[in-house]
Design a protein around this motif. Structure first.
Motif, PDB file in Angstrom:
ATOM      1  N   ILE A   9       0.844  -1.198   0.000  1.00  0.00           N
ATOM      2  CA  ILE A   9       0.000   0.000   0.000  1.00  0.00           C
ATOM      3  C   ILE A   9       0.876   1.244   0.000  1.00  0.00           C
ATOM      4  CG2 ILE A   9      -1.670   1.359   1.328  1.00  0.00           C
ATOM      5  CD1 ILE A   9      -2.934  -1.253   2.203  1.00  0.00           C
ATOM      6  N   ARG A  10       1.777   1.338   0.924  1.00  0.00           N
ATOM      7  CA  ARG A  10       2.623   2.529   1.029  1.00  0.00           C
ATOM      8  C   ARG A  10       3.872   2.446   0.169  1.00  0.00           C
ATOM      9  NH1 ARG A  10       0.599   5.664   5.107  1.00  0.00           N
ATOM     10  NH2 ARG A  10      -0.833   4.569   6.467  1.00  0.00           N
ATOM     11  N   GLY A  11       4.264   1.236  -0.204  1.00  0.00           N
ATOM     12  CA  GLY A  11       5.497   1.040  -0.952  1.00  0.00           C
ATOM     13  C   GLY A  11       5.395   1.361  -2.426  1.00  0.00           C
ATOM     14  N   GLY A  12       4.231   1.654  -2.891  1.00  0.00           N
ATOM     15  CA  GLY A  12       4.047   1.960  -4.305  1.00  0.00           C
ATOM     16  C   GLY A  12       2.762   1.366  -4.813  1.00  0.00           C
ATOM     17  N   ARG A  13       2.149   2.045  -5.736  1.00  0.00           N
ATOM     18  CA  ARG A  13       0.852   1.592  -6.257  1.00  0.00           C
ATOM     19  C   ARG A  13       0.955   1.190  -7.728  1.00  0.00           C
ATOM     20  NH1 ARG A  13      -2.348  -0.111  -2.823  1.00  0.00           N
ATOM     21  NH2 ARG A  13      -4.248   0.718  -3.695  1.00  0.00           N
ATOM     22  N   GLU A  14       2.175   0.862  -8.172  1.00  0.00           N
ATOM     23  CA  GLU A  14       2.377   0.511  -9.577  1.00  0.00           C
ATOM     24  C   GLU A  14       1.584  -0.715 -10.011  1.00  0.00           C
ATOM     25  OE1 GLU A  14       4.984   0.860  -7.434  1.00  0.00           O
ATOM     26  OE2 GLU A  14       5.889   2.722  -8.098  1.00  0.00           O
ATOM     27  N   HIS A  15       1.219  -1.558  -9.052  1.00  0.00           N
ATOM     28  CA  HIS A  15       0.532  -2.804  -9.378  1.00  0.00           C
ATOM     29  C   HIS A  15      -0.957  -2.765  -9.036  1.00  0.00           C
ATOM     30  CE1 HIS A  15       4.466  -4.362 -10.220  1.00  0.00           C
ATOM     31  NE2 HIS A  15       4.858  -3.910  -9.052  1.00  0.00           N
ATOM     32  N   LEU A  16      -1.474  -1.567  -8.851  1.00  0.00           N
ATOM     33  CA  LEU A  16      -2.877  -1.409  -8.468  1.00  0.00           C
ATOM     34  C   LEU A  16      -3.824  -2.084  -9.461  1.00  0.00           C
ATOM     35  CD1 LEU A  16      -5.016  -0.248  -6.567  1.00  0.00           C
ATOM     36  CD2 LEU A  16      -4.870   1.914  -7.837  1.00  0.00           C
ATOM     37  N   ASN A  17      -3.522  -2.008 -10.746  1.00  0.00           N
ATOM     38  CA  ASN A  17      -4.405  -2.639 -11.737  1.00  0.00           C
ATOM     39  C   ASN A  17      -4.454  -4.159 -11.540  1.00  0.00           C
ATOM     40  OD1 ASN A  17      -1.727  -2.910 -12.668  1.00  0.00           O
ATOM     41  ND2 ASN A  17      -2.396  -3.101 -14.780  1.00  0.00           N
ATOM     42  N   ILE A  18      -3.370  -4.761 -11.123  1.00  0.00           N
ATOM     43  CA  ILE A  18      -3.350  -6.207 -10.851  1.00  0.00           C
ATOM     44  C   ILE A  18      -4.144  -6.507  -9.587  1.00  0.00           C
ATOM     45  CG2 ILE A  18      -1.892  -8.180 -10.233  1.00  0.00           C
ATOM     46  CD1 ILE A  18      -1.767  -7.396 -13.213  1.00  0.00           C
ATOM     47  N   ILE A  39      -7.841  -1.764  -3.028  1.00  0.00           N
ATOM     48  CA  ILE A  39      -7.916  -1.439  -4.460  1.00  0.00           C
ATOM     49  C   ILE A  39      -8.442  -0.035  -4.722  1.00  0.00           C
ATOM     50  CG2 ILE A  39      -8.149  -3.859  -5.126  1.00  0.00           C
ATOM     51  CD1 ILE A  39     -11.145  -3.237  -5.759  1.00  0.00           C
ATOM     52  N   HIS A  40      -8.767   0.701  -3.685  1.00  0.00           N
ATOM     53  CA  HIS A  40      -9.262   2.064  -3.880  1.00  0.00           C
ATOM     54  C   HIS A  40      -8.103   3.006  -4.179  1.00  0.00           C
ATOM     55  CE1 HIS A  40     -12.975   0.959  -1.285  1.00  0.00           C
ATOM     56  NE2 HIS A  40     -13.059   0.487  -2.509  1.00  0.00           N
ATOM     57  N   ASP A  41      -8.338   3.911  -5.094  1.00  0.00           N
ATOM     58  CA  ASP A  41      -7.308   4.873  -5.471  1.00  0.00           C
ATOM     59  C   ASP A  41      -6.865   5.726  -4.291  1.00  0.00           C
ATOM     60  OD1 ASP A  41      -7.293   4.015  -8.142  1.00  0.00           O
ATOM     61  OD2 ASP A  41      -8.923   5.382  -8.670  1.00  0.00           O
ATOM     62  N   ASN A  42      -7.783   5.994  -3.359  1.00  0.00           N
ATOM     63  CA  ASN A  42      -7.465   6.858  -2.218  1.00  0.00           C
ATOM     64  C   ASN A  42      -7.216   6.049  -0.939  1.00  0.00           C
ATOM     65  OD1 ASN A  42     -10.061   5.993  -1.757  1.00  0.00           O
ATOM     66  ND2 ASN A  42     -10.843   7.997  -1.151  1.00  0.00           N
ATOM     67  N   VAL A  43      -6.636   4.859  -1.090  1.00  0.00           N
ATOM     68  CA  VAL A  43      -6.431   3.980   0.064  1.00  0.00           C
ATOM     69  C   VAL A  43      -5.574   4.648   1.147  1.00  0.00           C
ATOM     70  CG1 VAL A  43      -4.419   2.761  -0.890  1.00  0.00           C
ATOM     71  CG2 VAL A  43      -5.865   1.639   0.807  1.00  0.00           C
ATOM     72  N   LEU A  44      -4.592   5.438   0.771  1.00  0.00           N
ATOM     73  CA  LEU A  44      -3.741   6.076   1.781  1.00  0.00           C
ATOM     74  C   LEU A  44      -4.530   7.080   2.617  1.00  0.00           C
ATOM     75  CD1 LEU A  44      -0.370   6.521  -0.109  1.00  0.00           C
ATOM     76  CD2 LEU A  44      -0.904   4.936   1.751  1.00  0.00           C
ATOM     77  N   GLU A  45      -5.439   7.803   1.983  1.00  0.00           N
ATOM     78  CA  GLU A  45      -6.287   8.732   2.740  1.00  0.00           C
ATOM     79  C   GLU A  45      -7.148   7.960   3.737  1.00  0.00           C
ATOM     80  OE1 GLU A  45      -8.585  11.127   0.012  1.00  0.00           O
ATOM     81  OE2 GLU A  45      -6.810  11.457  -1.233  1.00  0.00           O
ATOM     82  N   ARG A  46      -7.676   6.822   3.311  1.00  0.00           N
ATOM     83  CA  ARG A  46      -8.506   5.991   4.194  1.00  0.00           C
ATOM     84  C   ARG A  46      -7.675   5.431   5.347  1.00  0.00           C
ATOM     85  NH1 ARG A  46     -13.015   2.835   1.329  1.00  0.00           N
ATOM     86  NH2 ARG A  46     -13.695   4.285  -0.270  1.00  0.00           N
ATOM     87  N   GLU A  47      -6.459   5.006   5.045  1.00  0.00           N
ATOM     88  CA  GLU A  47      -5.592   4.429   6.076  1.00  0.00           C
ATOM     89  C   GLU A  47      -5.129   5.486   7.076  1.00  0.00           C
ATOM     90  OE1 GLU A  47      -4.053   0.683   6.015  1.00  0.00           O
ATOM     91  OE2 GLU A  47      -6.188   1.039   5.717  1.00  0.00           O
ATOM     92  N   ASN A  48      -4.935   6.695   6.605  1.00  0.00           N
ATOM     93  CA  ASN A  48      -4.393   7.747   7.468  1.00  0.00           C
ATOM     94  C   ASN A  48      -5.366   8.233   8.543  1.00  0.00           C
ATOM     95  OD1 ASN A  48      -1.844   7.675   6.350  1.00  0.00           O
ATOM     96  ND2 ASN A  48      -2.307   9.230   4.829  1.00  0.00           N
ATOM     97  N   VAL A  49      -6.635   7.828   8.469  1.00  0.00           N
ATOM     98  CA  VAL A  49      -7.577   8.210   9.526  1.00  0.00           C
ATOM     99  C   VAL A  49      -7.428   7.293  10.749  1.00  0.00           C
ATOM    100  CG1 VAL A  49      -9.234   9.209   7.905  1.00  0.00           C
ATOM    101  CG2 VAL A  49      -9.534   6.853   8.678  1.00  0.00           C
ATOM    102  N   LEU A  50      -6.689   6.205  10.580  1.00  0.00           N
ATOM    103  CA  LEU A  50      -6.443   5.278  11.687  1.00  0.00           C
ATOM    104  C   LEU A  50      -5.017   5.438  12.177  1.00  0.00           C
ATOM    105  CD1 LEU A  50      -8.045   2.070  10.121  1.00  0.00           C
ATOM    106  CD2 LEU A  50      -9.092   3.612  11.785  1.00  0.00           C
TER     107      LEU A  50
END
Length: 136
Positions: A9-18, A39-50
Protein backbone atom coordinates in the motif's frame (compact mmCIF):
# COMPACT_ATOMS: atom_id res chain seq x y z
CA UNK A 1 -14.80 -17.96 1.14
CA UNK A 2 -13.27 -15.12 3.16
CA UNK A 3 -9.98 -14.00 1.66
CA UNK A 4 -7.35 -11.64 3.05
CA UNK A 5 -5.15 -10.02 0.37
CA UNK A 6 -1.83 -8.60 1.62
CA UNK A 7 -0.41 -6.17 -0.96
CA UNK A 8 1.87 -3.15 -0.98
CA UNK A 9 0.00 0.00 0.00
CA UNK A 10 2.62 2.53 1.03
CA UNK A 11 5.50 1.04 -0.95
CA UNK A 12 4.05 1.96 -4.31
CA UNK A 13 0.85 1.59 -6.26
CA UNK A 14 2.38 0.51 -9.58
CA UNK A 15 0.53 -2.80 -9.38
CA UNK A 16 -2.88 -1.41 -8.47
CA UNK A 17 -4.40 -2.64 -11.74
CA UNK A 18 -3.35 -6.21 -10.85
CA UNK A 19 -4.73 -5.89 -7.30
CA UNK A 20 -8.03 -4.67 -8.77
CA UNK A 21 -8.11 -7.54 -11.27
CA UNK A 22 -7.54 -10.11 -8.50
CA UNK A 23 -10.19 -8.63 -6.20
CA UNK A 24 -12.77 -8.28 -8.97
CA UNK A 25 -12.15 -11.83 -10.22
CA UNK A 26 -12.45 -13.31 -6.73
CA UNK A 27 -15.61 -11.33 -5.95
CA UNK A 28 -17.14 -12.29 -9.29
CA UNK A 29 -16.65 -15.89 -8.20
CA UNK A 30 -18.47 -15.40 -4.90
CA UNK A 31 -15.59 -14.74 -2.52
CA UNK A 32 -15.41 -11.99 0.08
CA UNK A 33 -12.25 -9.87 0.23
CA UNK A 34 -11.91 -8.73 3.84
CA UNK A 35 -9.55 -5.86 3.01
CA UNK A 36 -11.18 -4.78 -0.25
CA UNK A 37 -10.16 -1.17 0.41
CA UNK A 38 -6.64 -1.95 -0.90
CA UNK A 39 -7.92 -1.44 -4.46
CA UNK A 40 -9.26 2.06 -3.88
CA UNK A 41 -7.31 4.87 -5.47
CA UNK A 42 -7.46 6.86 -2.22
CA UNK A 43 -6.43 3.98 0.06
CA UNK A 44 -3.74 6.08 1.78
CA UNK A 45 -6.29 8.73 2.74
CA UNK A 46 -8.51 5.99 4.19
CA UNK A 47 -5.59 4.43 6.08
CA UNK A 48 -4.39 7.75 7.47
CA UNK A 49 -7.58 8.21 9.53
CA UNK A 50 -6.44 5.28 11.69
CA UNK A 51 -3.43 5.19 13.94
CA UNK A 52 -0.80 2.42 13.54
CA UNK A 53 -2.16 0.36 16.46
CA UNK A 54 -5.66 0.41 14.96
CA UNK A 55 -4.36 -0.74 11.57
CA UNK A 56 -2.27 -3.48 13.18
CA UNK A 57 -5.24 -4.78 15.22
CA UNK A 58 -7.63 -4.56 12.28
CA UNK A 59 -5.33 -6.39 9.88
CA UNK A 60 -4.54 -9.12 12.43
CA UNK A 61 -8.27 -9.61 12.93
CA UNK A 62 -8.80 -9.91 9.17
CA UNK A 63 -6.08 -12.57 8.96
CA UNK A 64 -7.76 -14.47 11.82
CA UNK A 65 -11.18 -14.23 10.13
CA UNK A 66 -9.93 -15.31 6.72
CA UNK A 67 -10.28 -18.80 5.33
CA UNK A 68 -7.29 -18.28 3.07
CA UNK A 69 -4.61 -15.64 2.41
CA UNK A 70 -3.67 -14.77 -1.16
CA UNK A 71 -1.06 -12.07 -1.68
CA UNK A 72 0.46 -10.25 -4.63
CA UNK A 73 4.12 -9.75 -3.66
CA UNK A 74 5.79 -8.25 -6.73
CA UNK A 75 6.18 -4.92 -4.89
CA UNK A 76 8.01 -5.59 -1.60
CA UNK A 77 6.08 -4.62 1.52
CA UNK A 78 7.14 -5.09 5.13
CA UNK A 79 3.52 -4.95 6.25
CA UNK A 80 2.41 -7.61 3.76
CA UNK A 81 5.35 -9.75 4.84
CA UNK A 82 4.30 -9.52 8.47
CA UNK A 83 0.70 -10.37 7.53
CA UNK A 84 1.91 -13.41 5.56
CA UNK A 85 4.02 -14.54 8.52
CA UNK A 86 1.06 -14.16 10.85
CA UNK A 87 -1.15 -16.18 8.47
CA UNK A 88 1.46 -18.95 8.38
CA UNK A 89 1.71 -18.91 12.17
CA UNK A 90 -2.07 -19.37 12.32
CA UNK A 91 -1.78 -22.24 9.82
CA UNK A 92 -3.92 -20.48 7.24
CA UNK A 93 -3.53 -21.63 3.63
CA UNK A 94 -1.15 -18.94 2.38
CA UNK A 95 -0.28 -18.13 -1.24
CA UNK A 96 1.75 -15.47 -3.04
CA UNK A 97 1.60 -14.40 -6.68
CA UNK A 98 4.31 -12.34 -8.37
CA UNK A 99 5.21 -11.15 -11.85
CA UNK A 100 7.54 -13.67 -13.47
CA UNK A 101 9.80 -10.90 -14.78
CA UNK A 102 10.37 -9.74 -11.19
CA UNK A 103 11.19 -13.21 -9.86
CA UNK A 104 14.76 -12.27 -8.89
CA UNK A 105 13.42 -9.33 -6.87
CA UNK A 106 10.96 -11.41 -4.82
CA UNK A 107 12.36 -12.29 -1.41
CA UNK A 108 13.81 -15.77 -1.03
CA UNK A 109 11.93 -15.84 2.31
CA UNK A 110 8.76 -15.83 0.19
CA UNK A 111 9.87 -18.13 -2.61
CA UNK A 112 11.66 -20.61 -0.33
CA UNK A 113 8.96 -21.04 2.32
CA UNK A 114 7.24 -24.45 2.22
CA UNK A 115 4.25 -23.01 4.13
CA UNK A 116 3.78 -20.20 1.61
CA UNK A 117 3.09 -21.42 -1.89
CA UNK A 118 4.29 -18.96 -4.52
CA UNK A 119 3.33 -18.65 -8.16
CA UNK A 120 4.89 -16.58 -10.95
CA UNK A 121 2.56 -15.14 -13.59
CA UNK A 122 3.08 -13.35 -16.89
CA UNK A 123 -0.43 -12.07 -17.62
CA UNK A 124 -4.01 -11.96 -16.38
CA UNK A 125 -4.80 -15.32 -17.96
CA UNK A 126 -2.06 -16.85 -15.77
CA UNK A 127 -3.53 -15.15 -12.70
CA UNK A 128 -6.94 -16.69 -13.41
CA UNK A 129 -5.40 -20.16 -13.78
CA UNK A 130 -3.47 -19.75 -10.53
CA UNK A 131 -6.47 -18.47 -8.57
CA UNK A 132 -8.63 -21.31 -9.90
CA UNK A 133 -5.94 -23.81 -8.90
CA UNK A 134 -5.64 -22.33 -5.39
CA UNK A 135 -9.40 -22.22 -4.81
CA UNK A 136 -10.43 -25.63 -6.20
Amino acid sequence: MKIFLPVSIRGGREHLNIYKFIVEYLEKNGHQILNRHVIHDNVLERENVLNPKEIHSRDKQWVKESDIVISEVTMPSLGAGIELGYAIMLKKPTHALYKKEAENDVSMMIRGNDKLLSYPYSNKKDIVKILNQILK
